[in-house]
Every structure is written in structure tokens, then in C-alpha cells.
Design a protein around this motif. Structure first.
Motif, PDB file in Angstrom:
ATOM      1  N   ALA A 247     -41.000   9.488   9.305  1.00  0.00           N
ATOM      2  CA  ALA A 247     -41.332   8.655   8.150  1.00  0.00           C
ATOM      3  C   ALA A 247     -42.720   8.058   8.354  1.00  0.00           C
ATOM      4  O   ALA A 247     -43.327   8.183   9.423  1.00  0.00           O
ATOM      5  N   LEU A 248     -43.192   7.389   7.310  1.00  0.00           N
ATOM      6  CA  LEU A 248     -44.527   6.803   7.292  1.00  0.00           C
ATOM      7  C   LEU A 248     -44.413   5.305   7.046  1.00  0.00           C
ATOM      8  O   LEU A 248     -43.998   4.877   5.968  1.00  0.00           O
ATOM      9  N   LEU A 249     -44.749   4.511   8.074  1.00  0.00           N
ATOM     10  CA  LEU A 249     -44.801   3.060   7.944  1.00  0.00           C
ATOM     11  C   LEU A 249     -46.227   2.692   7.547  1.00  0.00           C
ATOM     12  O   LEU A 249     -47.123   2.645   8.382  1.00  0.00           O
ATOM     13  N   ALA A 250     -46.428   2.477   6.243  1.00  0.00           N
ATOM     14  CA  ALA A 250     -47.776   2.306   5.698  1.00  0.00           C
ATOM     15  C   ALA A 250     -48.037   0.874   5.264  1.00  0.00           C
ATOM     16  O   ALA A 250     -48.823   0.634   4.344  1.00  0.00           O
ATOM     17  N   ASP A 251     -47.417  -0.082   5.918  1.00  0.00           N
ATOM     18  CA  ASP A 251     -47.655  -1.484   5.584  1.00  0.00           C
ATOM     19  C   ASP A 251     -49.126  -1.839   5.715  1.00  0.00           C
ATOM     20  O   ASP A 251     -49.849  -1.285   6.565  1.00  0.00           O
ATOM     21  N   ASP A 252     -49.543  -2.780   4.915  1.00  0.00           N
ATOM     22  CA  ASP A 252     -50.917  -3.270   4.959  1.00  0.00           C
ATOM     23  C   ASP A 252     -51.241  -3.805   6.355  1.00  0.00           C
ATOM     24  O   ASP A 252     -50.348  -4.185   7.128  1.00  0.00           O
TER      25      ASP A 252
END
Length: 1022
Positions: free
Chosen positions: A499-504
Motif C-alpha cells: 500500500a501507499l502511505l501518502a500522508d502530508d
């Protein structure tokens, strides 16, 4: 220090005699050096000394020689390895040691019979330039020449001739096919090791002697498993129809697979028999087999611990994937590194003069790959223009720098003579070959939309600090997907892989990742499964941060230990002695025009054969950089990792780089890609990241391009902005629960205010931006004169053939002039800057604007970061501001160390920032937005000045948010000073307007695109 270097050093010592006093006599095992006992005693007691004795003593202390009562014995393998870099140096070595000079000659074969028959035989002859064709007579490390002369063999010659003599000593009845092929295999190894031998008789024959036998398990319709042996570099389809040869053969030592002959020694044949003896695992025993395969198979024979992931299909050439209109990796002249129009006489060819650290090298390699793809001959890099037209020379320099950094050296690469190997043209990039994504996978896409989080009770009692609400939800999201990945029964028909953890930036992604690992281990323990090792791949500057974060996060660490797989850290403990990095092996194999099948030796200690020294111990946390992943891709991709985290995952956004291929090839229960900027340049970035985390989710590139990219590319310019937003929203929705994206504005309601100030308002609708007239000043005097003259020169040259290059040179010049009119020709005087500090600042409208900002900040006794790309300007500005404000300002750029060493921890990026923040009251630090783009938290400052704009809004935002993150207590102020023109929009205005147009909604998948040179040319000169 090499032996030759040692000799040179000893020759400069006048107290040592140069003459060879020992008599060297050859025998079948090596050379016996003897001298009278009285003289030997004098040597040992220090009464007398010589270079020869000193060298022999040194070899004995290194266990390369045996000391005798009156001399030394050197094994023939050691004698043959004593080779200097040139024939002249080798003659000097021979004279000092009293040994024969090396043999410089070719070998010819005379072959009789076929390899399958017992009448097969080989005769070897010397082809010498001085003596013609000679028979081979060997005495230990020597070969006899006419006139009672001898010559010293090299390692390859010794190995090949020993193998030939061993085969020659066999009686015909002992020369079976296995023994015959063993000879051919060893002669091929000898040729690769320095024996010039003509093997044209066997040029179509590849010989593979595998290091180990693995096992492949495939599931049957009834739920049982079928086992088959595996051999590295051969596919299962190739092997399946050939196992009968081994099982039915009396010899069992040879396996023919197409043009490859696989040689199987006694233990390898036992391993194959072991697998076939246990080839069927009943359904009721499958769970036990997966948990403990050693209960079914003899682990001393079969390598049960290592094997590539299902996605890896072999080793081969990296094929460049073209992105057409969105190929943003092309050579960008208007880049972060172009600060000057270039002078041909100042073009750089020696990379070491501009590349000072592994991260510099990593950046350059990306630009070099892009230049190769577009046939560009020049690359702009850190204020320099580099000639990359001789791609072979550049590849050799890159390899040398990799070796230098890996050895923790700082000397860098010295220019070497480059020879073009016959048949070797443009260098290839070799890497792991991957099974391509499916053209489309609608089932997986639908699963992504419907997968919902299960409720997980996270054990927060293990942590030292209370999480924010968004961090609680983030960990629950990650653990839910990880659970479905390792225990998928009854959850989904599609395998969840990542998965992709794309938090700011600044929302605590590292903290959430560590808690997810602890929960993963807790889950494995509840299922009675082994807690596999964890791998974190991150930029070099973040490795220490990860280690520190473990100590700050947990009350008791969940890990066995933490190893930093880097030079100067723990890498040396896990490198296999005498084995090159795997990327170096590939390049060397290719440079020698050889086939690489079976030649790659794993360079790290992995698997059960390494025992307790293995890297991949259960519960170990391994931290490494993207550069090390690239260098040791085969070893790292053989490990069965539990979880793999890619921090600042935009480093693997380009599928045309080897490190991205290696990242996709890593085998793990689950891969988490962590980045605050899932799209840095184009949608190609996003596709590549998702293809790494969850292959097939969005289809292959062709399908992705058709569904998501073409609507933007084909839109008319007036509608493209809205189309991009629409596509971004749909793409975010299509990705479903495989990406988590939150922003600070949404989640951190307690953060202070962030305000932007600009020297001239460019758009009426601009929000959260305040006009500050004092930071938008009009150019005057010399600055205006030089600026106008540069524009005039360009207009006069429009009729020239190379108008684009003229425009590019003009752009670079204008960019400099807006900083300072004398920047191109600036030179340092004894005081450090051009003239005095006040005069230097007064000459530039932008520096006067900067000064007004600094006066405001000084009054508030707060701290400021000045972002500036041009390295020369960084130095000039530091010295001017030091004089004006009585400070000792630090600069953080690509030259600043990313990790600490034993000598000085304070001069790393982290150490410099700690010093900056520790100082009470007003302080200034000058930083490159590139070096500050990742891994730095600087909440001690709350003012940011973008003195020189980065062309990529995403990277500029990364730099800004170093100060705007968890822990910031003061309001944050961001300034954009301008150098203006009295009668027309200036360069600063054109660039700022283009950058503003790039800014889109942060919550969309698509983030701002970078500005390119064509846009600025069109804006300025239309």
C-alpha cells in the motif's frame, strides 16, 4: 595499501637494502625462500633488514606465507596473485622479491573427441611472442620457457592449468561426461580470471555449476502441494522436462538444459533426490510444511531460506520505458542545478570534482540515465556542466565512486585511461527481470474499492507517547491490510501485497510505520509464525532518524537489534569476503563481453548457510539506502522479509532505474511505500509507486496511460487544469483503500497559522498570500543594466540557428542576475566577498529585499531559513550576512554529510540544524531546497525565505514544510522576494506566475507539475 604501494614506500627508506638476498626455489606447492641461518637471525633480531625480508615477513603476518627456521614458504596461489598494475611495476616487484616475471602469453587448445565420450581429451600449448608455440611444463607457480627460464603464472592461468593437468591424469575409463564438462567449466572460469585461452571450440556451450538447490512449491486443485527442485538462472519451465535425465542417469552429474550444461556435484544430486523423494505434501500437512519446511526436507542439502519473489523471472538488461509526453526525466536545462550559461572550456569530465556524497551520486545517475535516453551529451549538475558523451567513461567513474563511498573513502575518482572493449558499445543496465503487470485487473480494482478496515485493537501501551487521532487511524489502516496480506483466507480473492502511505509531510509517518511493525510481530506470534526481519529503505540522511525514532517510540524495542547496512556502519559485518558488490559484478561481466548467467555471487551473508552471521535474522530491523539496495539487489531480493518500508518512496518513482526494479523485486509479506509527495513530476510517478506496492491494481503502463494520462494530454490547454483535477479525483477513488492520504490542514487543528508574503501579487484570487511591498524591489544601476543587456543580446541573436540554446543560456543568465549582477564573474578577494558586505547587498534588489525581511525577524528574535540553490551565491551570501549580523552562518547543501562519522558528529545536516536551533534568539541558516527536501525537522525556525525559487512546486513545498510540522508552536511566515523591472515583468514574476498556475488542490492525487524551460522561454520572450 596494495603490495606495490608498500614496495614503493619501502624503496624510499634508505636504511633498507633493495637486493633480493633470499634464494627462491619452486616446487609443486609454491616457492621456498631460504637464506643462511645467521643472516636470517640478523633479520629477525633487527640487526639487518631488507625490503625482501620485510615483504615476506608482512605476508607471513597476513597468513599468506609460512615462516620457516631459515626462511619462508609462499603457496603457489599467493605467488600467482602477486600481480602489479603494469608490466614495468611487475618487473620491479619480481626483482625485489627475487621471483620470476609474470607470463605474458596466449594458450591454444587441441581438442579430440566429444564431451560425451571417454575418448575426449585436451592438449594445451603456449603461444609466446618471443618463442613461438611451446609445450606446457609447470613447476608450482612457474611455467618453463626455453633456456632454463621461468615465468610466473597469474591466478587464472594457474587455475586453468591445474584443472587441465587433473583431467589429463585420468585414465579414459574415468573421463565421463561430467568430468569432461567440469574441465570446460573450469577453463571458462580461468579465462574470466586472466588466462588468455582460445575456447572457440566451446563458444556455444554455457556451463553452470550452481551454488545451491532450492525448492518450488505449487498448489494443486485438491489443496496439496507439489515440490520441484530449483536452480538459479534457470526457469522452472526449462527444468521441468529435464529432471528425467538426472533421475534416470547412472552418473546423475550432468543436466542438459538447452545450451546450458548444469554440473551437479554429489551434494547437489542428493538435494535433488531429497526433493523428489518428498515431492508430494498432502493437504492436511501444508500448513505445517509452510511453517517448518525443514521438518520435511533436509536443510543441510536444500536452501530453504532464500528464493526470489514470484515476480522475479531472471537477470537481464533494463529496458527503458518511454513515457512520451509525460517523460519528465528528460534533460532539464532549466533545473535546480543550472546557475550559469556554460563555457565550453569549463565543461567537467571528472565526476569526483562535483560529486561528494552518495546522494549526489544518486541524483547524478538519474540525470545521466535521462541524458542517455534522449542522447544528450551534456548534463547540468550543481553549477557545473558535465560532458557525458563518453558514456563508458562515465559508467566507470560512477562505479569507482560507488566503491569509494562504500569503502568510506573521500578521495573520489581520479581520471583513468578508458579502453573500449571489443564488442562492447553503449553500456547496458542489468538488473532483476520482473513479471510485467497484467494488462488490466478489474477484480483487483473492484476489491480496492470494497476493502474496508476491520476494527483492530492496537496495543498502545508499548509506546512512550500518546498518538494523535489520525495516527491511531493510520496504524489501524496499515495493520488491517497487513493482516489481510498474511492471512487472506476468506477475505479477498486477490492477494494484497502492499500500500501507499501518502500522508502530508509532518503527520508522523515513521511513527505510524514503527507501531504497525510491532503489531505485525504481535499478529505473527498469535499465529505461531516466525517474526521475519524487517527492511527499511530510505535516503541516506534518514537512516539515523529511523534508528533514533525506535528509541523514542517504544518503551521496550520489539526488535532483536538494528543494523544500518551502510559503509562505515554495519555493512562490513555482512559482506562476503572477497566478493564484489553485485552491481559491480554485472558491470565487470558485461565489460568483459561475457554472459552473466551463473556468474553473480551473492555479496551479503544471507540464508541459513551463513549461520548466526547472516543478515536476515528473525526480528532484526535492517536500515539501508536506495544506493545500497541498488548495489546489493540480488542478495537483498533473496531474503524473505516480513515487511519492507520505502521511506521517501518518490526515490523509486522512475521505472527506468535499477533501484526501482530492485524495489519491485524484493520479496516480502507486505510493502509499504511512504511519501508525502506521491506525484512529484507526473502521473507516471504515481503509477510506478502503485505498481511497486500492489502490482496489477492500475494495470500496466499502457492501460494506465490510456485510462488516466491521455485525457489530460489530449485536452485543449484551456480545459487542462479542470481535467487534471477531475482525473486526480477519479484516480484517488480508483486506488481505494490501497492509499491513505491526509493533510496537515485537515488533521492538525492545533498547528499555528501559516502565512505567505510576496513582493508582487500576480493573481487576484490568490488566497492566504499577502502583498509585502518591501520585498518586491525594482532593479537599478548595474543590475538593471546587465539584465537589459542580456535581453538585448538575446533579441539580436534570434536569427541564429541555435535559438533554443541561446534562450536557455539567456534564462540561466537572467536567473543569476536577479540574485546579483556580478554572480557570473564573482571572485573571492581576501575579505571573502566582492567588495564590502553592504555594497554587495546594495547591488541587488532581491538582496535588499532579503535584508528588510531579516531586520524584521531580528527584531522578533526569531530564526529563519534562507533557501538558495546556487552554491557560489550561498557562500557569498553567508560571508556578507556574517559581517552584517555578526553571526557564523552554516550552509546545508549536497556537500554536507548526511550521516555521522567517528571524528565529528556535529558537522552532519542533523548536527548543524541542532546547533542552529540551540542558539538563543535571532539566527540564520542557508539551505539548498534539494538537501532540505527530506528528513529534516526544523521547528526551531518559523520564518522561511525562498530567495531562489525551485522549479518544482512539490519540492519547494517539501522544503517549506521543514518548519511547519508537529512540534511547531509559532506562526510560520513564508517570504518570496522579487527583483522587479521598471517597465516590464521580470524573470522572477514570470517564474512565480508559472509556479502559481501549477498549484492544484493538495487533497487530489495529482500534485503540482514542475515548470520546464520551454514554458519560461515562451513566457519571457513571446
Amino acid at each position: 595499501m596494495s603490495l606495490i604501494d608498500t614496495i614503493k614506500k619501502l624503496l624510499s627508506n634508505e636504511t633498507l637494502e633493495e637486493l633480493a638476498l633470499y634464494q627462491a626455489v619452486a616446487n609443486s606447492t609454491g616457492l621456498l625462500f631460504s637464506v643462511e641461518k645467521a643472516l636470517f637471525s640478523e633479520f629477525e633480531q633487527g640487526a639487518k633488514s631488507s625490503i625482501q625480508h620485510t615483504l615476506l615477513k608482512m605476508l607471513a603476518e597476513q597468513n599468506l606465507a609460512t615462516q620457516l627456521p631459515n626462511g619462508f614458504h609462499l603457496p603457489k596461489e599467493v605467488v600467482c596473485s602477486l600481480l602489479a598494475d603494469s608490466e614495468e611495476e611487475d618487473i620491479a616487484l619480481a626483482e625485489v622479491l627475487g621471483i620470476a616475471p609474470r607470463l605474458v602469453a596466449d594458450f591454444q587448445l587441441q581438442v579430440k573427441g566429444v564431451t560425451t565420450g571417454r575418448g575426449f581429451s585436451v592438449e594445451i600449448f603456449i603461444k609466446h611472442t618471443s618463442y613461438g608455440e611451446l609445450p606446457v611444463t609447470i613447476n608450482g607457480p612457474y611455467i618453463q620457457l626455453p633456456g632454463q627460464k621461468f615465468a610466473r603464472l597469474n591466478t587464472g592461468q594457474l587455475f586453468g592449468l591445474d584443472a587441465w593437468q587433473a583431467h589429463k591424469s585420468l585414465i579414459p575409463e574415468e573421463r565421463g561426461e561430467s568430468e569432461n564438462l567440469q574441465l570446460i567449466a573450469k577453463l571458462q572460469v580461468a579465462k574470466n580470471s586472466g588466462m588468455e585461452v582460445d575456447l572457440r571450440h566451446f563458444e556455444n556451450l554455457k556451463v553452470n555449476a550452481p551454488e545451491s538447490i532450492g525448492v518450488l512449491a505449487s498448489q494443486n486443485l485438491d489443496g496439496s502441494l507439489s515440490l520441484r527442485p530449483t536452480i538459479a538462472s534457470l526457469t522452472n519451465d526449462q527444468l521441468e522436462s529435464r529432471w528425467g535425465q538426472v533421475l534416470s542417469s547412472e552418473d546423475k552429474g550432468v543436466l542438459r538444459v538447452e545450451n546450458t550444461i548444469v554440473l551437479l556435484d554429489k551434494n547437489k544430486r542428493k538435494a535433488i533426490d531429497e526433493v523428489f523423494k518428498n515431492k508430494h505434501i498432502p493437504k492436511e500437512q501444508v500448513k505445517k510444511f509452510i511453517e517448518s519446511p525443514s521438518a520435511f526436507l533436509d536443510a543441510s542439502l536444500i536452501d530453504l531460506d532464500v528464493g526470489f519473489s514470484a515476480r522475479v523471472t531472471g537477470i537481464g538488461e533494463l529496458i527503458h520505458l518511454s513515457f512520451g509526453e509525460l517523460d519528465t526525466e528528460k534533460n532539464q536545462w532549466f533545473s535546480d542545478d543550472l546557475s550559469y550559461g556554460f563555457d565550453a572550456s569549463k565543461v567537467i569530465r571528472n565526476l569526483a570534482s562535483v560529486i561528494k556524497c552518495p546522494e549526489d551520486l544518486e541524483r547524478f545517475e538519474k540525470q545521466f540515465d535521462a541524458a542517455e535516453a534522449t542522447n544528450s551529451k551534456l548534463v547540468s549538475f550543481d553549477d557545473q556542466v558535465i560532458d557525458v558523451s563518453d558514456s563508458i567513461a562515465i559508467q566507470e567513474q560512477i562505479e569507482s565512486l560507488h566503491n569509494s563511498f562504500e569503502s568510506n573513502e573521500s578521495a573520489g575518482f581520479s581520471e583513468q585511461k578508458v579502453s573500449n572493449v571489443a564488442g562492447f558499445g553503449k553500456p547496458k543496465h542489468l538488473t532483476l527481470l520482473l513479471e510485467e503487470s497484467q494488462e488490466n485487473n478489474q477484480r483487483l480494482l473492484e476489491s480496492a474499492k470494497t476493502i474496508k478496515n476491520n476494527v483492530h485493537t492496537v496495543n498502545w501501551s508499548i509506546t512512550q507517547r500518546k498518538p494523535f487521532k489520525h495516527q491511531e487511524l493510520g496504524v489501524e489502516w496499515a495493520v488491517d491490510l497487513i493482516t489481510k496480506a498474511i492471512n487472506p483466507v476468506g477475505i479477498t480473492n486477490e492477494k494484497i501485497q502492499g500500500a501507499l502511505l501518502a500522508d502530508d509531510m509532518g503527520l508522523g509517518k515513521t511513527y505510524m510505520s514503527l507501531i504497525a511493525i510491532a503489531e505485525y510481530y504481535r499478529l505473527l506470534s498469535s499465529l505461531n509464525k516466525t517474526c521475519k526481519p524487517i527492511l527499511v529503505v530510505a535516503p541516506l540522511s534518514l537512516l539515523e532518524n529511523w534508528k533514533d525514532e525506535v528509541a523514542h517510540t517504544f518503551i521496550n524495542s520489539p526488535f532483536l537489534d538494528i543494523k544500518i547496512l551502510q559503509p562505515g556502519k554495519d555493512l562490513k559485518d555482512f559482506r562476503v569476503e572477497g566478493v564484489q558488490r553485485e552491481s559491480a559484478q554485472l558491470q565487470e561481466t558485461l565489460a568483459n563481453n561475457e554472459d552473466f548467467d551463473g556468474k553473480i555471487k551473492y555479496a551479503l551473508k544471507i540464508g541459513s548457510n551463513a549461520g548466526i552471521d547472516r543478515l536476515d535474522l528473525p526480528k532484526r530491523l535492517v536500515l539501508t539506502s536506495y544506493d545500497t539496495l541498488r548495489s546489493y539487489q540480488f542478495s537483498l531480493c533473496k531474503v524473505d522479509w516480513g515487511l519492507v518500508f520505502f521511506d521517501e518512496a518518490q526515490n523509486i518513482k522512475n521505472p527506468n532505474t535499477i533501484q526501482t526494479r530492485a524495489a519491485k523485486a524484493l520479496k516480502a509479506d507486505f510493502k509499504m511505500l511512504v511519501t508525502g509527495t506521491p506525484v512529484e513530476n507526473s502521473l507516471a510517478d504515481y503509477w510506478c509507486l502503485l505498481d511497486t506496492a500492489q502490482p496489477d491494481l492500475l494495470g500496466d503502463w499502457k492501460v494506465f496511460r490510456e485510462n488516466w494520462v491521455s485525457p489530460i494530454v489530449n485536452a485543449i490547454p484551456e480545459e487542462r487544469h479542470d481535467i487534471r483535477l477531475e482525473v486526480g479525483a477519479r484516480l484517488h477513488q480508483a486506488t481505494g483503500n490501497f492509499m491513505l492520504r491526509r493533510t496537515k490542514e485537515e488533521e492538525l487543528t492545533g498547528l499555528p497559522r501559516k502565512k505567505f508574503y510576496i513582493g508582487k501579487l500576480l493573481q487576484e484570487s490568490a488566497s492566504n498570500i499577502e502583498l509585502m511591498p518591501s520585498i518586491g524591489l525594482t532593479m537599478k544601476g548595474e543590475q538593471l543594466k546587465v539584465y537589459d543587456q542580456t535581453l538585448k543580446n538575446y533579441q539580436q541573436g534570434l536569427d541564429a540557428d541555435d535559438s533554443k540554446n541561446s534562450a536557455l543560456t539567456t534564462l540561466a543568465a537572467l536567473r543569476n542576475i536577479t540574485l546579483h549582477p556580478n554572480l557570473n564573474g564573482a571572485s573571492f578577494n581576501s575579505e571573502g566577498v566582492v567588495g564590502n558586505a553592504k555594497a554587495f547587498m546594495d547591488a541587488s534588489a532581491k538582496l535588499l529585499a532579503l535584508n528588510s525581511i531579516l531586520e524584521i525577524i531580528k527584531t522578533k528574535q526569531e530564526k529563519v531559513i534562507v533557501f538558495l540553490i546556487n552554491k557560489k551565491m550561498q557562500l557569498l551570501l553567508k560571508q556578507a550576512l556574517d559581517e552584517i549580523y555578526k553571526l557564523n552562518i552554516d550552509i546545508v547543501n549536497g556537500d554536507t554529510k548526511a550521516v555521522a562519522d567517528k571524528k565529528n558528529d556535529s558537522m552532519t545536516r542533523k548536527g548543524i540544524i541542532q546547533k542552529f536551533e540551540k542558539k538563543e534568539g535571532f539566527n540564520i541558516i542557508i539551505m539548498s531546497p534539494i538537501a532540505a527536501g527530506v528528513g529534516l525537522t526544523i521547528v526551531g525556525a518559523n520564518h522561511v525565505v525562498h530567495l531562489e525559487r525551485h522549479w518544482n512546486p512539490a519540492k519547494e513545498a517539501q522544503a517549506t514544510d521543514r518548519v511547519y510540522r508537529i512540534g511547531q508552536t509559532k506562526n510560520v511566515h513564508i517570504y518570496y522576494p522579487f527583483s522587479l523591472h521598471a517597465t516590464k515583468p521580470s524573470f522572477d514574476e514570470h517564474l512565480a506566475l508559472l509556479l502559481d498556475r501549477k498549484h492544484l488542490l493538495k487533497e487530489a492525487v495529482i500534485s503540482p507539475e514542475p515548470v520546464n524551460e520551454e514554458e519560461v522561454i515562451s513566457s519571457l520572450f513571446s
